[in-house]
Design a protein around this motif. Structure first.
Motif, PDB file in Angstrom:
ATOM      1  N   ASN A   1      34.321  48.079  34.389  1.00 21.36           N
ATOM      2  CA  ASN A   1      35.759  48.352  34.493  1.00 21.36           C
ATOM      3  C   ASN A   1      36.587  47.080  34.314  1.00 21.36           C
ATOM      4  O   ASN A   1      37.716  46.993  34.794  1.00 21.36           O
TER       5      ASN A   1
ATOM      6  N   GLY B   1      40.409  51.291  42.740  1.00 21.16           N
ATOM      7  CA  GLY B   1      41.000  49.974  42.961  1.00 21.16           C
ATOM      8  C   GLY B   1      40.268  49.081  43.942  1.00 21.16           C
ATOM      9  O   GLY B   1      40.597  47.895  44.063  1.00 21.16           O
TER      10      GLY B   1
ATOM     11  N   ILE C   1      37.038  46.046  41.254  1.00 21.95           N
ATOM     12  CA  ILE C   1      37.658  45.776  39.958  1.00 21.95           C
ATOM     13  C   ILE C   1      36.910  44.662  39.246  1.00 21.95           C
ATOM     14  O   ILE C   1      36.138  43.932  39.855  1.00 21.95           O
TER      15      ILE C   1
END
Length: 132
Positions: A19, A66, A69
């Protein structure tokens, strides 16, 4: 071609969790790489056995909510043995990211069992051990 195909399956598995740069990870593609009845086992530091859904769902959430990350993991060394339509791969890997605002790095070993299906090589079982 078999080794090259197994290299591609392995790279796609590791890449499913990436990600970095705000990229949306595609953890659900693991359903295509692993047979539906495949088993996934984490041996350490705590022993856990996962079904495919039990493995995918929390990782999808963690990589998109979140908390984790700039995450990626990658193979650093491998040994692959192929016997006809079965194969076994041992991979050393590294990983890094930021969890709850704190950067981390780690690594470990994965072993991946594969079979050649009419659709190509698929994972039947995967086990891993994170180094403390």
């Amino acid at each position: 071609m078999s080794k090259t195909d197994i290299d591609l399956v392995t790279a796609e598995f590791f890449g499913a969790f990436d990600n970095r740069g705000g990229k949306t990870p595609d953890v659900t593609r693991i359903r295509r790489l692993v047979l539906p009845s495949g088993i996934i086992v984490k041996t350490g530091p705590e022993f856990t056995v996962y079904t495919l859904d039990e493995f995918i769902e929390p990782r999808q959430q963690l990589l998109t909510d979140g908390r984790l990350i700039e995450f990626s993991e990658w193979e650093t060394a491998e040994r692959t043995e192929i016997a006809g339509d079965i194969a076994s791969r041992f991979s050393d890997y590294q990983k890094s990211g930021t969890m709850d605002g704190k950067p981390f790095k780690g690594g470990g070993t994965k072993t991946i069992q594969l079979v050649r299906t009419p659709e190509g090589w698929r994972i039947t079982a995967l086990s891993w051990h994170d180094q403390p």
